[in-house]
Design an enzyme around this catalytic site. Structure first.
Site, mmCIF file in Angstrom:
data_model
loop_
_atom_site.group_PDB
_atom_site.id
_atom_site.type_symbol
_atom_site.label_atom_id
_atom_site.label_comp_id
_atom_site.label_asym_id
_atom_site.label_seq_id
_atom_site.Cartn_x
_atom_site.Cartn_y
_atom_site.Cartn_z
ATOM 1 N N LYS A 1 34.306 69.229 24.873
ATOM 2 C CA LYS A 1 34.021 68.319 23.493
ATOM 3 C C LYS A 1 32.371 67.540 23.832
ATOM 4 C CE LYS A 1 36.606 64.912 23.765
ATOM 5 N NZ LYS A 1 35.844 63.597 24.279
ATOM 6 N N ARG B 1 41.011 57.082 20.703
ATOM 7 C CA ARG B 1 41.885 57.837 21.878
ATOM 8 C C ARG B 1 43.160 57.330 21.920
ATOM 9 N NH1 ARG B 1 37.629 59.239 25.767
ATOM 10 N NH2 ARG B 1 38.528 60.404 27.415
ATOM 11 N N ARG C 1 36.162 73.177 38.169
ATOM 12 C CA ARG C 1 35.106 72.030 38.341
ATOM 13 C C ARG C 1 35.341 71.389 39.513
ATOM 14 N NH1 ARG C 1 35.247 68.175 33.546
ATOM 15 N NH2 ARG C 1 35.050 69.648 32.276
ATOM 16 N N ARG D 1 40.944 64.420 47.038
ATOM 17 C CA ARG D 1 42.180 64.202 46.526
ATOM 18 C C ARG D 1 42.505 63.193 45.371
ATOM 19 N NH1 ARG D 1 45.735 67.300 46.161
ATOM 20 N NH2 ARG D 1 47.366 65.874 45.689
ATOM 21 N N ARG E 1 44.448 61.707 33.708
ATOM 22 C CA ARG E 1 43.500 61.927 32.614
ATOM 23 C C ARG E 1 44.307 62.787 31.574
ATOM 24 N NH1 ARG E 1 38.293 60.021 33.779
ATOM 25 N NH2 ARG E 1 38.441 60.517 35.882
HETATM 26 P P1 ADP Z 1 36.558 62.571 29.656
HETATM 27 O O1 ADP Z 1 35.709 62.899 31.071
HETATM 28 O O2 ADP Z 1 37.906 62.800 29.547
HETATM 29 O O3 ADP Z 1 35.769 63.388 28.636
HETATM 30 P P2 ADP Z 1 35.200 60.170 28.674
HETATM 31 O O4 ADP Z 1 33.800 60.493 29.413
HETATM 32 O O5 ADP Z 1 35.188 60.282 27.269
HETATM 33 O O6 ADP Z 1 36.297 61.058 29.229
HETATM 34 O O7 ADP Z 1 35.451 58.678 29.309
HETATM 35 C C1 ADP Z 1 35.787 58.504 30.437
HETATM 36 C C2 ADP Z 1 36.781 57.195 30.461
HETATM 37 O O8 ADP Z 1 36.137 56.237 29.911
HETATM 38 C C3 ADP Z 1 38.141 57.745 30.305
HETATM 39 O O9 ADP Z 1 39.001 58.479 31.082
HETATM 40 C C4 ADP Z 1 38.843 56.249 29.861
HETATM 41 O O10 ADP Z 1 39.013 55.720 31.180
HETATM 42 C C5 ADP Z 1 37.406 55.687 29.366
HETATM 43 N N1 ADP Z 1 37.300 55.640 27.867
HETATM 44 C C6 ADP Z 1 36.562 56.306 27.065
HETATM 45 N N2 ADP Z 1 36.793 56.119 25.879
HETATM 46 C C7 ADP Z 1 37.833 55.381 25.814
HETATM 47 C C8 ADP Z 1 38.720 54.949 24.708
HETATM 48 N N3 ADP Z 1 38.453 55.103 23.211
HETATM 49 N N4 ADP Z 1 39.808 53.944 25.016
HETATM 50 C C9 ADP Z 1 40.193 53.970 26.283
HETATM 51 N N5 ADP Z 1 39.426 54.225 27.387
HETATM 52 C C10 ADP Z 1 38.175 54.921 27.038
#
Ligand code: ADP
Length: 191
Positions: A13, A88, A127, A135, A144
């Site tokens: 994404k 989200r 990855r 861990r 996640r």
């Molecule tokens: P990923 O690595 O899953 O693609 P992102 O870089 O988008 O994730 O976000 C990293 C972290 O930031 C998420 O796991 C969450 O803890 C927090 N986060 C990001 N966007 C949101 C949101 N809209 N609502 C709640 N938490 C968020």
């Protein structure tokens, strides 16, 4: 152009969002990046968010809605934007509808990148191995994915019900997925 990109961790994404930003000259509204910047700056919100992010959990809806509301008010969003990582949760999607309505604006396309669960698992494991994941990393990755299934997958259903969601198969290469997204956006412009 105003877009929302949905997809699980490991779906590519972020890569697709960045490409669309470059191609269309719109701004990238990545809540993950915003939270990481706040954490690096050591703001009170950033410090709290960091602990939550490290566990793979979600930052509270009210905090996220406030952050996005302020961000949407910055003048650079006038040239268009792509939301990456927001909404989200269904509560965030409902709040976004209100924020857009208050500003008299709408979203042009909501694109969900879908990836087979097994492939997702293998990609994320690969990855983790490359980066010598600990861990703790494995656990937060599992969290996640679980949080995505429970709280973010319903966001796609929310938009599907409104009839505004398009699914794009994320199983191909970066270029193949990009071509599918572009074809959809072209069809939209021509419609
Ligand atoms: P990923 O690595 O899953 O693609 P992102 O870089 O988008 O994730 O976000 C990293 C972290 O930031 C998420 O796991 C969450 O803890 C927090 N986060 C990001 N966007 C949101 C949101 N809209 N609502 C709640 N938490 C968020």
């Amino acid at each position: 152009m105003r877009l929302i990109l949905l997809g699980p961790p490991g779906s590519g994404k972020g890569t697709q969002a960045q490409r669309l930003v470059d191609k269309h000259g719109i701004v990238h509204l990545s809540t993950g990046d915003m939270l990481r910047a706040a954490a690096a700056a050591g703001t009170p919100v950033g410090r709290k968010a960091k602990a939550i992010m490290d566990r793979g959990e979600l930052v509270p809806d009210d905090v996220m809605i406030e952050i996005i509301s302020e961000r949407l008010d910055r003048p650079d969003t006038a040239k268009g934007f792509i939301l990456d990582g927001f909404p989200r949760t269904v509560a965030q999607a409902e709040a976004l509808d209100e924020l857009l309505e208050e500003r008299g604006t709408t979203i042009d396309a909501i694109i969900e990148i879908t990836v087979d669960e097994k492939v997702l698992h293998d990609r994320i494991e690969g990855r983790a191995k490359e980066t010598g994941g600990t861990r703790g990393d494995d656990r937060s990755t599992a969290t996640r994915l679980e949080v995505y299934r429970r709280q973010t997958a319903p966001v796609a259903d929310y938009y599907r019900r409104e009839g505004t969601l398009v699914q794009v198969d994320g199983m191909g290469s970066v270029e193949e997925v990009a071509a599918l997204i572009d074809a959809h956006l072209r069809a939209l412009v021509e419609a």
